[in-house]
Scaffold this motif. Structure first.
Motif, mmCIF file in Angstrom:
data_model
loop_
_atom_site.group_PDB
_atom_site.id
_atom_site.type_symbol
_atom_site.label_atom_id
_atom_site.label_comp_id
_atom_site.label_asym_id
_atom_site.label_seq_id
_atom_site.Cartn_x
_atom_site.Cartn_y
_atom_site.Cartn_z
ATOM 1 N N SER A 83 -38.064 -56.503 -11.315
ATOM 2 C CA SER A 83 -38.728 -57.245 -10.404
ATOM 3 C C SER A 83 -37.577 -58.372 -9.850
ATOM 4 N N GLY A 84 -36.372 -58.018 -10.658
ATOM 5 C CA GLY A 84 -35.405 -59.031 -10.137
ATOM 6 C C GLY A 84 -35.367 -60.464 -10.814
ATOM 7 N N GLN A 85 -36.427 -60.677 -11.804
ATOM 8 C CA GLN A 85 -36.343 -61.887 -12.745
ATOM 9 C C GLN A 85 -35.465 -62.214 -13.554
ATOM 10 N N ARG A 86 -34.177 -62.299 -13.091
ATOM 11 C CA ARG A 86 -32.970 -62.154 -14.015
ATOM 12 C C ARG A 86 -32.887 -63.598 -14.780
ATOM 13 N N GLU A 87 -33.390 -64.536 -13.979
ATOM 14 C CA GLU A 87 -33.686 -65.999 -14.602
ATOM 15 C C GLU A 87 -34.588 -66.000 -15.859
ATOM 16 N N HIS A 88 -35.630 -65.183 -15.890
ATOM 17 C CA HIS A 88 -36.451 -65.119 -16.896
ATOM 18 C C HIS A 88 -36.090 -65.079 -18.304
ATOM 19 N N PRO A 89 -36.541 -66.000 -19.234
ATOM 20 C CA PRO A 89 -35.764 -66.141 -20.629
ATOM 21 C C PRO A 89 -35.336 -64.663 -21.186
ATOM 22 N N ARG A 90 -36.534 -63.742 -21.333
ATOM 23 C CA ARG A 90 -36.365 -62.700 -21.849
ATOM 24 C C ARG A 90 -35.154 -61.631 -21.128
ATOM 25 N N VAL A 91 -34.838 -61.796 -20.067
ATOM 26 C CA VAL A 91 -33.719 -60.951 -19.357
ATOM 27 C C VAL A 91 -32.547 -61.676 -19.422
ATOM 28 N N ARG A 92 -32.700 -63.110 -19.361
ATOM 29 C CA ARG A 92 -31.448 -63.908 -19.287
ATOM 30 C C ARG A 92 -30.713 -63.479 -20.788
ATOM 31 N N ARG A 93 -31.482 -63.747 -21.958
ATOM 32 C CA ARG A 93 -31.112 -63.517 -23.206
ATOM 33 C C ARG A 93 -30.284 -62.228 -23.270
ATOM 34 N N VAL A 94 -30.638 -60.977 -22.607
ATOM 35 C CA VAL A 94 -30.204 -59.982 -22.675
ATOM 36 C C VAL A 94 -28.661 -59.974 -21.974
ATOM 37 N N LEU A 95 -28.694 -60.714 -20.619
ATOM 38 C CA LEU A 95 -27.791 -60.576 -19.810
ATOM 39 C C LEU A 95 -26.444 -61.538 -20.535
ATOM 40 N N GLU A 96 -27.028 -62.635 -21.367
ATOM 41 C CA GLU A 96 -26.082 -63.380 -22.137
ATOM 42 C C GLU A 96 -25.476 -62.866 -23.164
ATOM 43 N N HIS A 97 -26.360 -61.759 -23.882
ATOM 44 C CA HIS A 97 -25.838 -60.922 -24.993
ATOM 45 C C HIS A 97 -24.521 -60.203 -24.387
ATOM 46 N N LEU A 98 -24.620 -59.717 -23.246
ATOM 47 C CA LEU A 98 -23.699 -58.757 -22.608
ATOM 48 C C LEU A 98 -22.567 -59.365 -21.677
ATOM 49 N N GLY A 99 -22.772 -60.875 -21.595
ATOM 50 C CA GLY A 99 -21.719 -61.444 -21.037
ATOM 51 C C GLY A 99 -21.891 -61.321 -19.369
ATOM 52 N N ILE A 100 -23.002 -61.265 -18.820
ATOM 53 C CA ILE A 100 -23.231 -60.938 -17.492
ATOM 54 C C ILE A 100 -23.912 -62.092 -17.166
ATOM 55 N N ALA A 101 -23.374 -62.813 -15.958
ATOM 56 C CA ALA A 101 -24.209 -63.571 -15.101
ATOM 57 C C ALA A 101 -25.520 -63.331 -14.732
ATOM 58 N N PRO A 102 -26.627 -64.177 -14.783
ATOM 59 C CA PRO A 102 -27.714 -63.949 -14.162
ATOM 60 C C PRO A 102 -27.855 -63.676 -12.785
#
Length: 102
Positions: A83-102
């Motif tokens: 749904s595009g909620q990249r700033e949600h803590p649950r998604v952001r955690r994965v993005l940060e783990h991968l080194g990807i900007a939200p």
């Protein structure tokens, strides 16, 4: 009580995950990232809408955060990503783990 895992009929009703340039990985990278074989990852791509190949024989384009979320059975996180909620803590955690900007 076991949770029902979303299947192909569920995904048909949902849009695929939009893959940003920084999120896209190939099949080989996805295999390395989640430790699963190519057949499994291709099935996940079709079932959960986390990747695609335009024509038979073409390279796969896979959502790195999507494949990680499926690997960890984080269905809530996967739907948030969808749904595009990249700033949600649950998604952001994965993005940060991968080194990807939200």
């Amino acid at each position: 009580m076991t949770k029902r895992i979303p299947g192909p009929t569920d995904v048909d009703e949902r849009p695929p995950i939009l893959i940003s340039d920084g999120d896209a990985i190939g099949l080989k990278q996805a295999r390395y990232l989640v430790g699963r074989d190519a057949k499994t990852i291709k099935r996940w791509c079709r079932e959960y809408g986390i990747g695609f190949n335009v024509v038979r024989g073409a390279e796969w384009e896979i959502s790195a955060p999507g494949v990680v979320l499926v690997r960890h059975a984080d269905w809530v996180g996967l739907e948030l990503l969808r749904s595009g909620q990249r700033e949600h803590p649950r998604v952001r955690r994965v993005l940060e783990h991968l080194g990807i900007a939200p």
